[in-house]
Design a protein around this motif. Structure first.
Motif, PDB file in Angstrom:
ATOM      1  N   VAL A   1       0.819  -1.214   0.000  1.00  0.00           N
ATOM      2  CA  VAL A   1       0.000   0.000   0.000  1.00  0.00           C
ATOM      3  C   VAL A   1       0.855   1.267   0.000  1.00  0.00           C
ATOM      4  O   VAL A   1       0.418   2.333  -0.432  1.00  0.00           O
ATOM      5  CB  VAL A   1      -0.967  -0.017   1.217  1.00  0.00           C
ATOM      6  CG1 VAL A   1      -0.219   0.189   2.520  1.00  0.00           C
ATOM      7  CG2 VAL A   1      -2.065   1.025   1.070  1.00  0.00           C
ATOM      8  N   ASP A   2       2.101   1.162   0.473  1.00  0.00           N
ATOM      9  CA  ASP A   2       2.973   2.339   0.550  1.00  0.00           C
ATOM     10  C   ASP A   2       3.962   2.441  -0.620  1.00  0.00           C
ATOM     11  O   ASP A   2       4.768   3.364  -0.656  1.00  0.00           O
ATOM     12  CB  ASP A   2       3.774   2.310   1.862  1.00  0.00           C
ATOM     13  CG  ASP A   2       2.875   2.431   3.073  1.00  0.00           C
ATOM     14  OD1 ASP A   2       1.884   3.171   2.977  1.00  0.00           O
ATOM     15  OD2 ASP A   2       3.154   1.782   4.098  1.00  0.00           O
ATOM     16  N   MET A   3       3.913   1.479  -1.549  1.00  0.00           N
ATOM     17  CA  MET A   3       4.871   1.505  -2.660  1.00  0.00           C
ATOM     18  C   MET A   3       4.471   2.554  -3.685  1.00  0.00           C
ATOM     19  O   MET A   3       3.311   2.629  -4.095  1.00  0.00           O
ATOM     20  CB  MET A   3       4.949   0.125  -3.336  1.00  0.00           C
ATOM     21  CG  MET A   3       5.645  -0.925  -2.496  1.00  0.00           C
ATOM     22  SD  MET A   3       5.830  -2.466  -3.424  1.00  0.00           S
ATOM     23  CE  MET A   3       6.257  -3.584  -2.084  1.00  0.00           C
ATOM     24  N   GLN A   4       5.436   3.350  -4.078  1.00  0.00           N
ATOM     25  CA  GLN A   4       5.194   4.414  -5.059  1.00  0.00           C
ATOM     26  C   GLN A   4       5.653   3.961  -6.448  1.00  0.00           C
ATOM     27  O   GLN A   4       6.626   3.233  -6.582  1.00  0.00           O
ATOM     28  CB  GLN A   4       5.984   5.677  -4.670  1.00  0.00           C
ATOM     29  CG  GLN A   4       5.688   6.199  -3.280  1.00  0.00           C
ATOM     30  CD  GLN A   4       4.345   6.872  -3.179  1.00  0.00           C
ATOM     31  OE1 GLN A   4       3.879   7.482  -4.125  1.00  0.00           O
ATOM     32  NE2 GLN A   4       3.693   6.753  -2.026  1.00  0.00           N
ATOM     33  N   ASP A   5       4.946   4.416  -7.481  1.00  0.00           N
ATOM     34  CA  ASP A   5       5.339   4.181  -8.881  1.00  0.00           C
ATOM     35  C   ASP A   5       5.481   2.704  -9.237  1.00  0.00           C
ATOM     36  O   ASP A   5       6.340   2.315 -10.027  1.00  0.00           O
ATOM     37  CB  ASP A   5       6.654   4.915  -9.202  1.00  0.00           C
ATOM     38  CG  ASP A   5       6.532   6.415  -9.016  1.00  0.00           C
ATOM     39  OD1 ASP A   5       5.463   6.952  -9.350  1.00  0.00           O
ATOM     40  OD2 ASP A   5       7.477   7.038  -8.519  1.00  0.00           O
ATOM     41  N   ILE A   6       4.640   1.858  -8.623  1.00  0.00           N
ATOM     42  CA  ILE A   6       4.539   0.458  -9.033  1.00  0.00           C
ATOM     43  C   ILE A   6       3.154   0.288  -9.651  1.00  0.00           C
ATOM     44  O   ILE A   6       2.162   0.721  -9.064  1.00  0.00           O
ATOM     45  CB  ILE A   6       4.689  -0.509  -7.833  1.00  0.00           C
ATOM     46  CG1 ILE A   6       6.055  -0.365  -7.165  1.00  0.00           C
ATOM     47  CG2 ILE A   6       4.454  -1.956  -8.261  1.00  0.00           C
ATOM     48  CD1 ILE A   6       7.178  -1.162  -7.732  1.00  0.00           C
ATOM     49  N   GLU A   7       3.089  -0.336 -10.838  1.00  0.00           N
ATOM     50  CA  GLU A   7       1.807  -0.472 -11.532  1.00  0.00           C
ATOM     51  C   GLU A   7       0.774  -1.178 -10.666  1.00  0.00           C
ATOM     52  O   GLU A   7       1.097  -2.121  -9.942  1.00  0.00           O
ATOM     53  CB  GLU A   7       2.003  -1.272 -12.830  1.00  0.00           C
ATOM     54  CG  GLU A   7       2.734  -0.502 -13.909  1.00  0.00           C
ATOM     55  CD  GLU A   7       2.823  -1.313 -15.199  1.00  0.00           C
ATOM     56  OE1 GLU A   7       1.938  -2.151 -15.436  1.00  0.00           O
ATOM     57  OE2 GLU A   7       3.790  -1.109 -15.947  1.00  0.00           O
ATOM     58  N   GLN A   8      -0.476  -0.726 -10.779  1.00  0.00           N
ATOM     59  CA  GLN A   8      -1.547  -1.266  -9.955  1.00  0.00           C
ATOM     60  C   GLN A   8      -1.737  -2.759 -10.182  1.00  0.00           C
ATOM     61  O   GLN A   8      -1.997  -3.522  -9.250  1.00  0.00           O
ATOM     62  CB  GLN A   8      -2.859  -0.513 -10.252  1.00  0.00           C
ATOM     63  CG  GLN A   8      -3.910  -0.649  -9.166  1.00  0.00           C
ATOM     64  CD  GLN A   8      -3.422  -0.195  -7.783  1.00  0.00           C
ATOM     65  OE1 GLN A   8      -2.783   0.832  -7.660  1.00  0.00           O
ATOM     66  NE2 GLN A   8      -3.704  -0.979  -6.753  1.00  0.00           N
ATOM     67  N   ARG A   9      -1.606  -3.204 -11.424  1.00  0.00           N
ATOM     68  CA  ARG A   9      -1.824  -4.631 -11.719  1.00  0.00           C
ATOM     69  C   ARG A   9      -0.769  -5.494 -11.032  1.00  0.00           C
ATOM     70  O   ARG A   9      -1.028  -6.627 -10.648  1.00  0.00           O
ATOM     71  CB  ARG A   9      -1.808  -4.883 -13.232  1.00  0.00           C
ATOM     72  CG  ARG A   9      -0.510  -4.493 -13.913  1.00  0.00           C
ATOM     73  CD  ARG A   9      -0.541  -4.807 -15.391  1.00  0.00           C
ATOM     74  NE  ARG A   9       0.756  -4.530 -16.007  1.00  0.00           N
ATOM     75  CZ  ARG A   9       1.099  -4.957 -17.205  1.00  0.00           C
ATOM     76  NH1 ARG A   9       0.257  -5.690 -17.920  1.00  0.00           N
ATOM     77  NH2 ARG A   9       2.282  -4.665 -17.705  1.00  0.00           N
ATOM     78  N   LEU A  10       0.448  -4.924 -10.849  1.00  0.00           N
ATOM     79  CA  LEU A  10       1.514  -5.657 -10.163  1.00  0.00           C
ATOM     80  C   LEU A  10       1.267  -5.644  -8.651  1.00  0.00           C
ATOM     81  O   LEU A  10       1.416  -6.664  -7.976  1.00  0.00           O
ATOM     82  CB  LEU A  10       2.866  -5.015 -10.486  1.00  0.00           C
ATOM     83  CG  LEU A  10       4.122  -5.885 -10.357  1.00  0.00           C
ATOM     84  CD1 LEU A  10       3.971  -7.206 -11.088  1.00  0.00           C
ATOM     85  CD2 LEU A  10       5.342  -5.124 -10.879  1.00  0.00           C
ATOM     86  N   LEU A  11       0.850  -4.483  -8.128  1.00  0.00           N
ATOM     87  CA  LEU A  11       0.544  -4.386  -6.699  1.00  0.00           C
ATOM     88  C   LEU A  11      -0.577  -5.350  -6.314  1.00  0.00           C
ATOM     89  O   LEU A  11      -0.544  -5.947  -5.245  1.00  0.00           O
ATOM     90  CB  LEU A  11       0.139  -2.956  -6.334  1.00  0.00           C
ATOM     91  CG  LEU A  11       1.262  -1.927  -6.231  1.00  0.00           C
ATOM     92  CD1 LEU A  11       0.681  -0.553  -5.911  1.00  0.00           C
ATOM     93  CD2 LEU A  11       2.290  -2.313  -5.185  1.00  0.00           C
ATOM     94  N   SER A  12      -1.566  -5.508  -7.198  1.00  0.00           N
ATOM     95  CA  SER A  12      -2.678  -6.418  -6.893  1.00  0.00           C
ATOM     96  C   SER A  12      -2.170  -7.848  -6.755  1.00  0.00           C
ATOM     97  O   SER A  12      -2.655  -8.620  -5.932  1.00  0.00           O
ATOM     98  CB  SER A  12      -3.765  -6.337  -7.962  1.00  0.00           C
ATOM     99  OG  SER A  12      -3.384  -7.020  -9.133  1.00  0.00           O
ATOM    100  N   ARG A  13      -1.137  -8.200  -7.542  1.00  0.00           N
ATOM    101  CA  ARG A  13      -0.572  -9.546  -7.439  1.00  0.00           C
ATOM    102  C   ARG A  13       0.239  -9.721  -6.161  1.00  0.00           C
ATOM    103  O   ARG A  13       0.236 -10.787  -5.560  1.00  0.00           O
ATOM    104  CB  ARG A  13       0.298  -9.842  -8.659  1.00  0.00           C
ATOM    105  CG  ARG A  13      -0.527 -10.416  -9.786  1.00  0.00           C
ATOM    106  CD  ARG A  13      -0.067  -9.994 -11.157  1.00  0.00           C
ATOM    107  NE  ARG A  13      -1.035 -10.459 -12.138  1.00  0.00           N
ATOM    108  CZ  ARG A  13      -2.212  -9.890 -12.359  1.00  0.00           C
ATOM    109  NH1 ARG A  13      -2.572  -8.833 -11.645  1.00  0.00           N
ATOM    110  NH2 ARG A  13      -3.032 -10.366 -13.257  1.00  0.00           N
ATOM    111  N   PHE A  14       0.908  -8.656  -5.735  1.00  0.00           N
ATOM    112  CA  PHE A  14       1.652  -8.727  -4.481  1.00  0.00           C
ATOM    113  C   PHE A  14       0.712  -9.059  -3.319  1.00  0.00           C
ATOM    114  O   PHE A  14       1.113  -9.652  -2.329  1.00  0.00           O
ATOM    115  CB  PHE A  14       2.364  -7.399  -4.189  1.00  0.00           C
ATOM    116  CG  PHE A  14       3.497  -7.082  -5.140  1.00  0.00           C
ATOM    117  CD1 PHE A  14       3.930  -7.998  -6.080  1.00  0.00           C
ATOM    118  CD2 PHE A  14       4.137  -5.850  -5.081  1.00  0.00           C
ATOM    119  CE1 PHE A  14       4.975  -7.704  -6.957  1.00  0.00           C
ATOM    120  CE2 PHE A  14       5.188  -5.543  -5.941  1.00  0.00           C
ATOM    121  CZ  PHE A  14       5.602  -6.474  -6.881  1.00  0.00           C
ATOM    122  N   LYS A  15      -0.566  -8.650  -3.455  1.00  0.00           N
ATOM    123  CA  LYS A  15      -1.536  -8.843  -2.375  1.00  0.00           C
ATOM    124  C   LYS A  15      -2.250 -10.192  -2.456  1.00  0.00           C
ATOM    125  O   LYS A  15      -3.067 -10.505  -1.593  1.00  0.00           O
ATOM    126  CB  LYS A  15      -2.575  -7.709  -2.406  1.00  0.00           C
ATOM    127  CG  LYS A  15      -1.995  -6.323  -2.172  1.00  0.00           C
ATOM    128  CD  LYS A  15      -3.065  -5.261  -2.405  1.00  0.00           C
ATOM    129  CE  LYS A  15      -2.469  -3.859  -2.398  1.00  0.00           C
ATOM    130  NZ  LYS A  15      -3.469  -2.841  -2.771  1.00  0.00           N
TER     131      LYS A  15
END
Length: 475
Positions: free
Chosen positions: A281-295
């Motif tokens: 949630v605090d990562m900047q400038d990482i694509e949303q589709r990639l962040l969703s996979r991290f979760k």
């Protein structure tokens, strides 16, 4: 007053909050959403299958007690597990849906077609001109679970790591994202998982790599026009460990290629382990589709070790090095170095070295001298600029907004906190602090400090702001 799903759940939460640790409540109960109440059946929405499994395993008794208090002996709890598909559209479903439906949601991921399916892949880890089909794991065997001591600060991450090592790709912890501050053991734990997997499953291909090196390899592959070979190489890995994944911030090309590699590995039951200095949630400038996979899997935080854990770490270090040390000196070091494991072990090494080289007995006085020097030398210099950055990052605003003339309450509070911490952590005058934080005068800074003191003692949420930012500035 009519009984609703939310009112029932709120009453349950009040009971649960009084009976478990605050950190556990924040991690496992705050993200839950009450959905509907049908008779005596309460439906709640949880973020992942792992979340549901953890609640059932660790909190089923307290959930039953709290729900029975509200809805009687016939009370039932229905879980709704919220997944995300490739395109970011949230598709809720309940645990009763067969697992085949779950995999169907994830199978919408798009993979890159590979033109070159040749078995003779270019291995980014091979020195040019030297043929080598074996993929070395790049793991450090000195990092193990045995010397990664468990405490309240790391229990969840360590337990998840052990589960992954026992069954890589076969748990809900995929990906496993380990996050926390500097020197708390992220890299150690990532290596320990990899080392344990290699011991248990010698046939599996395990690879550890830093995000920085991964990025450089990708850039080289693009230059040499063998991008497909690069992708295919990473798609044959069974357990991929990427350290400091926050380094991918702003690197859209590398993020894109990692997205497709991740999808391929995940769909094929391969394990992905990531480390980061911050939560998704605090990562900047990482694509949303990639962040969703991290979760998709589990994000497990490593926190600063408590006193008992620090003592255990020191004793374990001394035991491994074959050194004996009086209990009172171990306690003294543990009490005075609180920041992270790396500095804790560094201080004890310095103490042993001083004693050995100067042929001095290890005493409290010697420990005091070493610890004072060590803390002084390792403590980060806190500047007003740095404080403003930490505060603005915490409230997810830029520094210009923090310094602006706006009177919006949340921005004013952030600005007052920055002034408060500048007075606390620097030797700057009130006038100098005001000048650097939005060109205010000394009276404004004085007022800000008084306001923060007052709100800290009367406002629970504001007190948490102060505590959280203090931790960030103390690391």
């Amino acid at each position: 007053m009519s009984v609703t799903a939310q009112s029932v759940w709120n009453n349950c939460l009040d009971f649960i909050k009084d009976n478990i640790q605050p950190q556990a409540y924040k991690t496992w109960f705050e993200p839950i959403v009450a959905v509907k109440l049908t008779g005596t059946a309460l439906s709640i929405q949880v973020p992942s299958k792992f979340f549901y499994e953890w609640l059932e395993e660790h909190y089923v008794k307290i959930l039953k007690v709290s729900l029975t208090k509200e809805l009687g002996e016939t009370a039932k709890l229905v879980y709704i597990i919220k997944m995300e598909n490739t395109y970011g559209n949230k598709q809720p479903f309940t645990e009763k849906i067969p697992s085949s439906n779950r995999s169907a949601v994830k199978s919408q991921n798009v993979d890159i077609p590979l033109n070159n399916k040749s078995p003779e892949l270019r291995n980014p880890f091979v020195i040019p001109g030297i043929r080598n089909v074996k993929i070395e794991s790049q793991l450090n065997p000195n990092y193990s679970f045995d010397n990664f001591l468990e405490g309240d600060s790391n229990r969840l991450a360590r337990s998840a790591g052990l589960a992954v090592a026992a069954k890589p790709g076969g748990t809900s912890f995929n990906p496993l994202l380990i996050f926390g501050g500097v020197g708390l053991g992220k890299t150690h734990l990532a290596h320990a998982i990899g080392v344990d997997i290699k011991d248990k499953y010698p046939e599996k291909t395990v690879l550890y790599i830093s995000a920085e090196k991964f990025t450089q390899q990708y850039i080289d592959a693009v230059k040499k026009n063998n991008r497909n070979d690069f992708i295919h190489f990473y798609q044959i890995i069974d357990v991929l460990i990427i350290d400091d994944v926050q380094f991918l911030s702003g690197k859209t090309g590398t993020q894109d290629v990692f997205f497709h590699i991740f999808n391929h590995l995940h769909q094929n039951g391969k394990q992905v382990i990531l480390t980061s200095d911050k939560a998704p949630v605090d990562m900047q400038d990482i694509e949303q589709r990639l962040l969703s996979r991290f979760k998709w899997g589990l994000s497990a935080e490593l926190q600063n070790p408590d006193f008992e854990t620090r003592v255990s770490i020191l004793k374990n270090k001394l035991y491994r090095d074959g050194v004996e040390m009086p209990e009172d000196i171990i306690d003294y070091v543990a009490k005075n170095i609180k920041s992270n494991v790396r500095e804790l072990e560094g201080a004890i090494i310095s103490l042993i070295a001083q004693s050995s080289f100067n042929k001095k007995e290890i005493t409290i006085d010697l420990a005091r001298v070493i610890v004072e020097k060590f803390v002084k030398n390792t403590k980060r210099e806190v500047s007003i600029d740095y404080i403003q950055k930490v505060v603005s990052d915490y409230f997810q605003m830029d520094i210009d907004t923090l310094q602006s003339k706006t009177r919006k309450r949340h921005i004013v509070q952030a600005r007052q906190l920055a002034m408060f911490f500048a007075k606390k952590y620097t030797k700057a005058s009130l006038a100098s602090i005001g000048s650097q934080i939005g060109k205010r005068d000394h009276a404004t800074v004085l007022h800000a400090c008084k306001t923060v003191d007052n709100l800290s003692s009367t406002d629970k949420q504001f007190k948490k702001y102060v505590e959280d930012i203090t931790k960030k500035l103390s690391v």
